[in-house]
Scaffold this motif. Sequence first.
Motif, PDB file in Angstrom:
ATOM      1  N   UNK A 140      49.487  34.104  43.695  1.00 42.93           N
ATOM      2  CA  UNK A 140      49.982  35.183  42.862  1.00 42.93           C
ATOM      3  C   UNK A 140      51.056  35.968  43.583  1.00 42.93           C
ATOM      4  N   UNK A 141      51.376  37.105  43.015  1.00 40.15           N
ATOM      5  CA  UNK A 141      52.425  37.968  43.556  1.00 40.15           C
ATOM      6  C   UNK A 141      51.802  39.097  44.366  1.00 40.15           C
ATOM      7  N   UNK A 142      52.257  39.247  45.605  1.00 42.53           N
ATOM      8  CA  UNK A 142      51.806  40.374  46.427  1.00 42.53           C
ATOM      9  C   UNK A 142      52.451  41.635  45.865  1.00 42.53           C
ATOM     10  N   UNK A 143      51.621  42.565  45.403  1.00 44.23           N
ATOM     11  CA  UNK A 143      52.152  43.776  44.779  1.00 44.23           C
ATOM     12  C   UNK A 143      52.011  45.016  45.651  1.00 44.23           C
ATOM     13  N   UNK A 144      51.224  44.905  46.730  1.00 47.87           N
ATOM     14  CA  UNK A 144      51.079  46.043  47.643  1.00 47.87           C
ATOM     15  C   UNK A 144      50.584  45.516  48.987  1.00 47.87           C
ATOM     16  N   UNK A 145      51.101  46.104  50.052  1.00 42.98           N
ATOM     17  CA  UNK A 145      50.646  45.762  51.399  1.00 42.98           C
ATOM     18  C   UNK A 145      50.491  47.046  52.202  1.00 42.98           C
ATOM     19  N   UNK A 146      49.501  47.060  53.067  1.00 42.67           N
ATOM     20  CA  UNK A 146      49.284  48.198  53.950  1.00 42.67           C
ATOM     21  C   UNK A 146      48.774  47.692  55.285  1.00 42.67           C
ATOM     22  N   UNK A 147      49.131  48.409  56.329  1.00 43.60           N
ATOM     23  CA  UNK A 147      48.536  48.187  57.639  1.00 43.60           C
ATOM     24  C   UNK A 147      47.706  49.419  57.935  1.00 43.60           C
ATOM     25  N   UNK A 148      46.417  49.208  58.195  1.00 42.61           N
ATOM     26  CA  UNK A 148      45.496  50.328  58.387  1.00 42.61           C
ATOM     27  C   UNK A 148      44.696  50.154  59.672  1.00 42.61           C
ATOM     28  N   UNK A 152      45.975  45.009  54.528  1.00 40.67           N
ATOM     29  CA  UNK A 152      45.384  44.958  53.191  1.00 40.67           C
ATOM     30  C   UNK A 152      46.484  44.498  52.235  1.00 40.67           C
ATOM     31  N   UNK A 153      46.217  43.417  51.530  1.00 38.10           N
ATOM     32  CA  UNK A 153      47.183  42.824  50.610  1.00 38.10           C
ATOM     33  C   UNK A 153      46.575  42.830  49.209  1.00 38.10           C
ATOM     34  N   UNK A 154      47.324  43.323  48.236  1.00 41.88           N
ATOM     35  CA  UNK A 154      46.892  43.228  46.838  1.00 41.88           C
ATOM     36  C   UNK A 154      47.741  42.166  46.165  1.00 41.88           C
ATOM     37  N   UNK A 155      47.053  41.226  45.507  1.00 39.17           N
ATOM     38  CA  UNK A 155      47.717  40.094  44.864  1.00 39.17           C
ATOM     39  C   UNK A 155      47.400  40.112  43.379  1.00 39.17           C
ATOM     40  N   UNK A 156      48.450  40.009  42.555  1.00 37.80           N
ATOM     41  CA  UNK A 156      48.314  39.908  41.103  1.00 37.80           C
ATOM     42  C   UNK A 156      48.347  38.433  40.748  1.00 37.80           C
ATOM     43  N   UNK A 157      47.246  37.912  40.168  1.00 33.68           N
ATOM     44  CA  UNK A 157      47.205  36.489  39.835  1.00 33.68           C
ATOM     45  C   UNK A 157      47.760  36.236  38.435  1.00 33.68           C
ATOM     46  N   UNK A 158      47.807  34.950  38.032  1.00 41.64           N
ATOM     47  CA  UNK A 158      48.380  34.553  36.736  1.00 41.64           C
ATOM     48  C   UNK A 158      47.598  35.089  35.545  1.00 41.64           C
ATOM     49  N   UNK A 188      46.453  38.118  35.406  1.00 40.51           N
ATOM     50  CA  UNK A 188      46.624  39.573  35.384  1.00 40.51           C
ATOM     51  C   UNK A 188      45.589  40.333  36.188  1.00 40.51           C
ATOM     52  N   UNK A 189      44.790  39.614  36.973  1.00 41.65           N
ATOM     53  CA  UNK A 189      43.786  40.266  37.814  1.00 41.65           C
ATOM     54  C   UNK A 189      44.399  40.625  39.160  1.00 41.65           C
ATOM     55  N   UNK A 190      43.915  41.721  39.736  1.00 42.20           N
ATOM     56  CA  UNK A 190      44.379  42.146  41.055  1.00 42.20           C
ATOM     57  C   UNK A 190      43.272  41.864  42.069  1.00 42.20           C
ATOM     58  N   UNK A 191      43.635  41.140  43.101  1.00 39.87           N
ATOM     59  CA  UNK A 191      42.722  40.792  44.180  1.00 39.87           C
ATOM     60  C   UNK A 191      43.108  41.561  45.425  1.00 39.87           C
ATOM     61  N   UNK A 192      42.124  42.036  46.154  1.00 40.35           N
ATOM     62  CA  UNK A 192      42.371  42.720  47.421  1.00 40.35           C
ATOM     63  C   UNK A 192      41.879  41.822  48.551  1.00 40.35           C
ATOM     64  N   UNK A 193      42.786  41.532  49.461  1.00 37.86           N
ATOM     65  CA  UNK A 193      42.456  40.708  50.620  1.00 37.86           C
ATOM     66  C   UNK A 193      42.676  41.550  51.865  1.00 37.86           C
ATOM     67  N   UNK A 194      41.746  41.478  52.795  1.00 40.41           N
ATOM     68  CA  UNK A 194      41.888  42.179  54.063  1.00 40.41           C
ATOM     69  C   UNK A 194      41.865  41.161  55.187  1.00 40.41           C
ATOM     70  N   UNK A 198      37.768  41.151  43.988  1.00 37.74           N
ATOM     71  CA  UNK A 198      38.478  41.457  42.760  1.00 37.74           C
ATOM     72  C   UNK A 198      38.529  42.962  42.618  1.00 37.74           C
ATOM     73  N   UNK A 199      39.732  43.502  42.486  1.00 38.02           N
ATOM     74  CA  UNK A 199      39.899  44.944  42.365  1.00 38.02           C
ATOM     75  C   UNK A 199      39.552  45.369  40.939  1.00 38.02           C
TER      76      UNK A 199
END
Length: 106
Positions: free
Chosen positions: A60-68, A77-83, A85-91, A104-105
Amino acid sequence: MKQLFSSAIRLIRFLLISVIITSPVRAEDVNHSEARTLRESGKILPLETILEKSKAFRQGEAIDTELERDNGMLVYEIEVLDDQGRVWELEFDATNGDLLELELDD
């Protein structure tokens, strides 16, 4: 009087421990300057490397990234929007790229 003082001390200890245990641990964002320094010193992986690794777990498309800094650990922390329309949070552990969490966010 001594017994009253002792009881008061026990109550204060109990309250302090309760506050510490129930207080949420919050991640602290790392600013751009510190992130650059950490990257240049080799203490963390480049964001591009983590974005590539994230594709192996969620397309999917990375829509937000953060370094914490989370519990003393550097985490991307990477937020990915899949096909769908769901947003996944990966750490990911920023130091070695290991996946720490995938959810799943809401």
